[in-house]
Design a protein around this motif. Structure first.
Motif, short mmCIF file in Angstrom:
data_model
loop_
_atom_site.label_atom_id
_atom_site.label_comp_id
_atom_site.label_asym_id
_atom_site.label_seq_id
_atom_site.Cartn_x
_atom_site.Cartn_y
_atom_site.Cartn_z
N TRP A 142 67.61 60.57 16.73
CA TRP A 142 67.55 61.43 17.89
C TRP A 142 68.00 60.62 19.12
O TRP A 142 68.54 61.46 19.88
N LYS A 143 67.50 59.38 18.98
CA LYS A 143 67.89 58.72 20.45
C LYS A 143 69.42 58.79 20.70
O LYS A 143 69.86 58.45 21.86
N TYR A 144 69.97 58.69 19.63
CA TYR A 144 71.64 58.74 19.72
C TYR A 144 72.29 60.35 19.49
O TYR A 144 73.21 60.55 20.32
N GLY A 145 71.75 60.86 18.75
CA GLY A 145 72.23 62.16 18.33
C GLY A 145 71.98 63.09 19.80
O GLY A 145 72.81 64.10 20.03
N LYS A 146 70.94 62.78 20.61
CA LYS A 146 70.79 63.83 21.74
C LYS A 146 71.62 63.39 22.80
O LYS A 146 71.94 64.51 23.69
N CYS B 60 79.39 56.50 26.99
CA CYS B 60 78.05 56.24 26.52
C CYS B 60 77.80 55.92 24.94
O CYS B 60 76.89 55.90 24.50
N PHE B 61 79.00 55.94 24.33
CA PHE B 61 79.16 56.07 22.96
C PHE B 61 79.51 54.66 22.20
O PHE B 61 80.32 53.96 23.23
N PRO B 62 79.18 53.90 21.18
CA PRO B 62 79.86 52.68 20.84
C PRO B 62 81.40 52.81 20.43
O PRO B 62 81.64 53.95 20.15
N THR B 63 82.23 51.73 20.51
CA THR B 63 83.44 51.70 20.51
C THR B 63 84.02 52.32 19.21
O THR B 63 84.93 53.16 19.36
N ARG B 64 83.28 52.12 18.03
CA ARG B 64 83.87 52.58 17.00
C ARG B 64 83.81 54.04 16.61
O ARG B 64 84.57 54.67 15.91
N TYR B 65 83.00 54.82 17.29
CA TYR B 65 82.85 56.26 17.58
C TYR B 65 83.12 56.85 18.87
O TYR B 65 82.94 57.87 19.12
N LEU C 276 75.62 49.86 27.28
CA LEU C 276 75.39 51.36 26.92
C LEU C 276 75.38 51.78 25.43
O LEU C 276 74.59 52.60 25.01
N ALA C 277 76.14 50.73 24.51
CA ALA C 277 75.98 51.02 23.33
C ALA C 277 74.89 50.41 22.53
O ALA C 277 74.65 50.34 21.28
N GLY C 278 73.89 49.65 23.18
CA GLY C 278 72.86 48.91 22.61
C GLY C 278 73.22 47.64 22.00
O GLY C 278 72.31 47.16 21.19
N GLU C 279 74.09 46.74 22.61
CA GLU C 279 74.52 45.72 21.81
C GLU C 279 74.11 44.46 22.64
O GLU C 279 74.42 43.25 22.14
#
Length: 577
Positions: free
Chosen positions: A325-329, A458-463, A535-538
């Protein structure tokens, strides 16, 4: 320690040797990306903005110009119509305009996914080639016994829409991944603001061709009598307006085809540390791409790639990532906000003719004055609200923040549409014009700009590209609904004296969509002055940090630290006892 390589000069700096003493590929990646994030704003940033922005200039020109072109198509191809000669039928007009949006949805999803699979560089430029080809083909389209002019133009506009759709995720994420953290929002906003300049250019070109064919247009009083030299002039006019849309794309094509792969993609998806670092140096030196030593590069990929902590992209990982949910939202927030925005944004665009009538630029005593007024009226509307809104966003999004601008924009637009809808018969024509201009300003100094910026960050590089494509496609689905479903409601119960009896209720519906946008905005994060990796949590030690996203090694370290803390606590408790 990594193997040192030969070569390096003022044009192509040997980045590999700068960090050859660092054995950990994750640390080398961090240092290399820090060069981009902390780089002072320079000409290489300006070049990135211009190359990406010209695509949006072309996109907006092509989309905005068709509103004026369909009026001209009616004059040329419906001159002998039994009902309203010289006027394009409503269903044909809608089909031509919706065709672009339908193609755009395909392009946003297709190019977005492919840019994450094969790379940004390999896809960038292909969408512009498609736009150029389809634009030129449109300008040469003609009626025939086998294919109507509507069918021909719809076909080419679907192809053009696919190219335009591809430009959304590609230009956004390429600008984002090359931008300095401090001014990333302004850079992405500047790219998107070129839409306003494209709209302005479409009005200027329409005005120029109208004045150029003035004598021929003056021979007809109405569009229904515009035949002979008048009809020939109008036929040349619409082809020129459409064809000019290919010119800026041709100018930018070389620079798009020679842009380097973004270092973040090279690091995180291709997992090529040496090439990624070399490309960073090349970008900062305004060179097409880095040229590292190939032997050392292959050796480094073999030795370092398995040690990289960034998770590999896969369909299973995609589902797992957004199933949380924390990423899907966040994806729900970006896609939902863009959807609700575009329903009203494109829906209001359908009513430009009503606003032009209000300011006295919707018609005229002859064909020349009619086309002249339409061109000038559209220029006035763009300059009054749209262009200022874009550039106020550019000036403030890195200080105020993306989320406050988007949230305030949706709230203000909700109020404006409530005033326009519920007070439609009370505010009068001048009040309607004022509300329209304000809505255009707060669309662009608000969600129309931020819904483009935030998904690129706000999304990770791979997606990142896929997620931006999904968000943008959601918006275009909203625009199709606005044009096909909601927009047609305004003519419900039409009479000879009132062509849009339901317009006030349609505006009330748009107010509801703007209110829904307020709630989806609450789901997105604030991205101002944060690195893409944070932002990607890394990035350990930050509120966004997620060991699962930082890779297996980071998870093992986190588990080890947690175990150590528990052991320390047990030891302390034993001592206390």
């Amino acid at each position: 320690m990594a193997t040192r390589t030969a070569g390096g000069n003022a044009a192509f700096h040997n980045f590999h040797n700068d960090y050859a003493h660092i054995a950990d590929p994750n640390e080398r990646r961090r240092l290399a990306l820090a060069e981009i994030d902390k780089a002072p704003f320079g000409w290489y940033h300006v070049r990135a903005i211009v190359v990406a922005g010209i695509g949006f200039f072309t996109d907006a020109y092509d989309i905005f110009a068709i509103g004026m072109v369909t009026t001209m198509l009616g004059v040329v191809f419906w001159q002998d119509a039994a009902v309203k000669p010289g006027t394009i039928p409503t269903e044909s007009d809608t089909a031509i305009k919706v065709a672009t949006s339908a193609g755009t949805v395909i392009g946003q999803l297709g190019f977005g996914i492919l840019a994450d699979i094969v790379g940004r560089k390999k896809m960038y430029g292909l969408e512009l080639i498609l736009i150029i080809f389809a634009t030129v083909a449109q300008s040469l389209a003609a009626d025939s016994p086998g294919v109507s002019i509507v069918g021909a133009i719809v076909f080419w506009r679907v192809l053009m829409g696919i190219g335009i759709g591809g430009d959304y995720p590609l230009s956004s994420i390429i600008t984002s991944e090359f931008a300095t953290t401090k001014w990333r929002g302004a850079m992405m906003g500047s790219v998107f603001a070129m839409q306003g300049m494209g709209q302005f250019a479409a009005g200027i070109i329409a005005l120029i061709v109208t004045v150029g064919f003035k004598e021929s247009l003056l021979t007809a009083k109405t569009v229904g009598t515009c035949s002979g030299v008048c009809g020939l002039a109008v036929d040349k006019m619409w082809r020129t307006i459409i064809g000019m849309g290919a010119v800026p794309g041709v100018c930018a094509l070389y620079f798009r085809l020679t842009i380097p792969e973004t270092p973040r993609y090279t690091f995180d998806v291709s997992r090529d540390v040496v090439k990624g670092g070399s490309d960073i140096k090349a970008y900062l030196d305004s060179k097409p791409e880095g040229v590292p030593d190939e032997v050392a590069r292959v050796q480094s990929m073999r030795d370092s790639a398995p040690q990289l902590e960034i998770p590999k992209a896969s369909f299973k990982d995609f589902i797992h990532h957004y199933g949380q949910w924390k990423y899907g939202k966040v994806l729900l927030g970006t896609a939902g906000s863009w959807f609700f925005l575009d329903v009203a944004f494109y829906g209001v665009g359908l009513n430009n003719s009503t606003i032009l009538q209000t300011i006295g630029y919707g018609t005229g005593p002859n064909v020349y004055v009619k086309f002249y007024n339409i061109a000038v009226g559209n220029i006035i509307l763009v300059c009054a609200g749209a262009i200022p809104g874009y550039w106020v966003t550019v000036a403030t999004c890195d200080t105020i923040g993306r989320k406050p601008i988007q949230l305030a924009g949706f709230i203000i637009l909700t109020i404006i549409f409530c005033v326009m809808g519920f007070g439609y018969h009370q505010i009068g024509e001048h009040g309607l014009l004022a509300c329209y201009v304000l809505s255009q300003f707060f669309f662009n100094f608000g969600p129309n700009s931020t819904t483009f910026i935030v998904p690129g960050e706000c999304f990770p590089t791979r997606y990142r590209s896929t997620s931006h494509g999904i968000s943008a496609a959601s918006g275009k689905v909203g625009s199709i609904i606005a044009q096909v479903c909601i927009g047609t409601l305004r003519t419900r119960g039409a009479t000879p004296t009132n062509a849009n009896p339901w317009l006030n209720h349609v505006l009330e519906i748009y107010a509801l969509f703007m209110l829904c946008g307020v709630f989806t905005t609450l789901l997105i994060p604030e991205t101002k002055r944060l690195t893409l990796e944070q932002l990607a949590g890394e990035v350990p030690g930050t509120p966004q940090y997620d060991p699962a996203l930082a890779g297996p090694q980071a998870m093992a370290n986190a588990a080890r630290n947690h175990s150590d803390r528990e052991s320390d606590e047990d030891f302390s408790n034993e001592k206390a006892v």
